[in-house]
Design a protein around this motif. Sequence first.
Motif, PDB file in Angstrom:
ATOM      1  N   PRO A  30       1.249  36.792   3.306  1.00  0.00           N
ATOM      2  CA  PRO A  30       1.644  35.947   4.438  1.00  0.00           C
ATOM      3  C   PRO A  30       0.517  35.897   5.457  1.00  0.00           C
ATOM      4  O   PRO A  30      -0.298  36.802   5.554  1.00  0.00           O
ATOM      5  CB  PRO A  30       2.872  36.667   4.994  1.00  0.00           C
ATOM      6  CG  PRO A  30       2.725  38.079   4.548  1.00  0.00           C
ATOM      7  CD  PRO A  30       1.992  38.031   3.250  1.00  0.00           C
ATOM      8  N   GLY A  31       0.509  34.847   6.219  1.00  0.00           N
ATOM      9  CA  GLY A  31      -0.505  34.707   7.258  1.00  0.00           C
ATOM     10  C   GLY A  31      -1.614  33.782   6.807  1.00  0.00           C
ATOM     11  O   GLY A  31      -1.455  32.959   5.916  1.00  0.00           O
ATOM     12  N   GLY A  32      -2.755  33.917   7.419  1.00  0.00           N
ATOM     13  CA  GLY A  32      -3.866  33.022   7.162  1.00  0.00           C
ATOM     14  C   GLY A  32      -3.595  31.671   7.804  1.00  0.00           C
ATOM     15  O   GLY A  32      -2.621  31.476   8.526  1.00  0.00           O
ATOM     16  N   TRP A  33      -4.461  30.753   7.536  1.00  0.00           N
ATOM     17  CA  TRP A  33      -4.294  29.428   8.150  1.00  0.00           C
ATOM     18  C   TRP A  33      -3.095  28.692   7.586  1.00  0.00           C
ATOM     19  O   TRP A  33      -2.567  27.787   8.216  1.00  0.00           O
ATOM     20  CB  TRP A  33      -5.573  28.609   8.011  1.00  0.00           C
ATOM     21  CG  TRP A  33      -6.656  29.197   8.847  1.00  0.00           C
ATOM     22  CD1 TRP A  33      -7.769  29.838   8.408  1.00  0.00           C
ATOM     23  CD2 TRP A  33      -6.696  29.258  10.273  1.00  0.00           C
ATOM     24  NE1 TRP A  33      -8.505  30.286   9.472  1.00  0.00           N
ATOM     25  CE2 TRP A  33      -7.870  29.935  10.636  1.00  0.00           C
ATOM     26  CE3 TRP A  33      -5.858  28.819  11.286  1.00  0.00           C
ATOM     27  CZ2 TRP A  33      -8.220  30.178  11.951  1.00  0.00           C
ATOM     28  CZ3 TRP A  33      -6.219  29.055  12.603  1.00  0.00           C
ATOM     29  CH2 TRP A  33      -7.381  29.720  12.927  1.00  0.00           C
ATOM     30  N   ARG A  34      -2.645  29.096   6.390  1.00  0.00           N
ATOM     31  CA  ARG A  34      -1.424  28.480   5.844  1.00  0.00           C
ATOM     32  C   ARG A  34      -0.213  28.850   6.689  1.00  0.00           C
ATOM     33  O   ARG A  34       0.726  28.084   6.807  1.00  0.00           O
ATOM     34  CB  ARG A  34      -1.198  28.931   4.416  1.00  0.00           C
ATOM     35  CG  ARG A  34      -2.280  28.466   3.476  1.00  0.00           C
ATOM     36  CD  ARG A  34      -1.963  28.881   2.093  1.00  0.00           C
ATOM     37  NE  ARG A  34      -1.371  27.703   1.463  1.00  0.00           N
ATOM     38  CZ  ARG A  34      -0.782  27.694   0.306  1.00  0.00           C
ATOM     39  NH1 ARG A  34      -0.659  28.820  -0.360  1.00  0.00           N
ATOM     40  NH2 ARG A  34      -0.296  26.597  -0.195  1.00  0.00           N
ATOM     41  N   GLY A  35      -0.230  30.040   7.273  1.00  0.00           N
ATOM     42  CA  GLY A  35       0.872  30.480   8.116  1.00  0.00           C
ATOM     43  C   GLY A  35       0.939  29.749   9.432  1.00  0.00           C
ATOM     44  O   GLY A  35       1.945  29.788  10.132  1.00  0.00           O
ATOM     45  N   ALA A  36      -0.145  29.067   9.791  1.00  0.00           N
ATOM     46  CA  ALA A  36      -0.205  28.367  11.075  1.00  0.00           C
ATOM     47  C   ALA A  36       0.350  26.952  10.993  1.00  0.00           C
ATOM     48  O   ALA A  36       0.321  26.220  11.988  1.00  0.00           O
ATOM     49  CB  ALA A  36      -1.647  28.325  11.570  1.00  0.00           C
TER      50      ALA A  36
END
Length: 162
Positions: A30-36
Amino acid sequence: MTTPARTRERGPALDGASSPAPAAPATHAPGGWRGARLPALVAGVAASAVGYLAAVDPNQAGHYPTCPFLFLTGWYCPGCGSLRAIHDLAHLDLAGALARNPLVLVAVPYLLITWGLWLHRSVTGRPRRWLAPAWVLWTVLGAVLAYWVLRNVPGWTWLSPA
């Protein structure tokens, strides 16, 4: 006759020795720019709404509907004047925003900070570590209710969105 290997296939041995755990399937962390993506979507919708409010003046009659609570009771609700206050903030008129709805000047920085923390958590993949205690929620509710009452009291016209 059973062999020890066959016993191990069924599960862990009863003597306390355990078999190695099965490997977890590979998944994206989870996280990274996909999480944004969701915070970015919310920011885009909010920016579009503020852009529309900046372009279409709520001070001119007929552009936006009247507040239903004001229409039915003749009293100001805590949100009355918020459209005009955000319009004034979009034009960098802090005095005008303060005159329309002082509560907006408290709410907007809080919402921006909360959104920034949400974006940071979404990018880093960290869970939320803190929730507001009940006394904070009750204090905010009490402040909003007091603001609602006081802006309708004669003599407190500086709180009305006149």
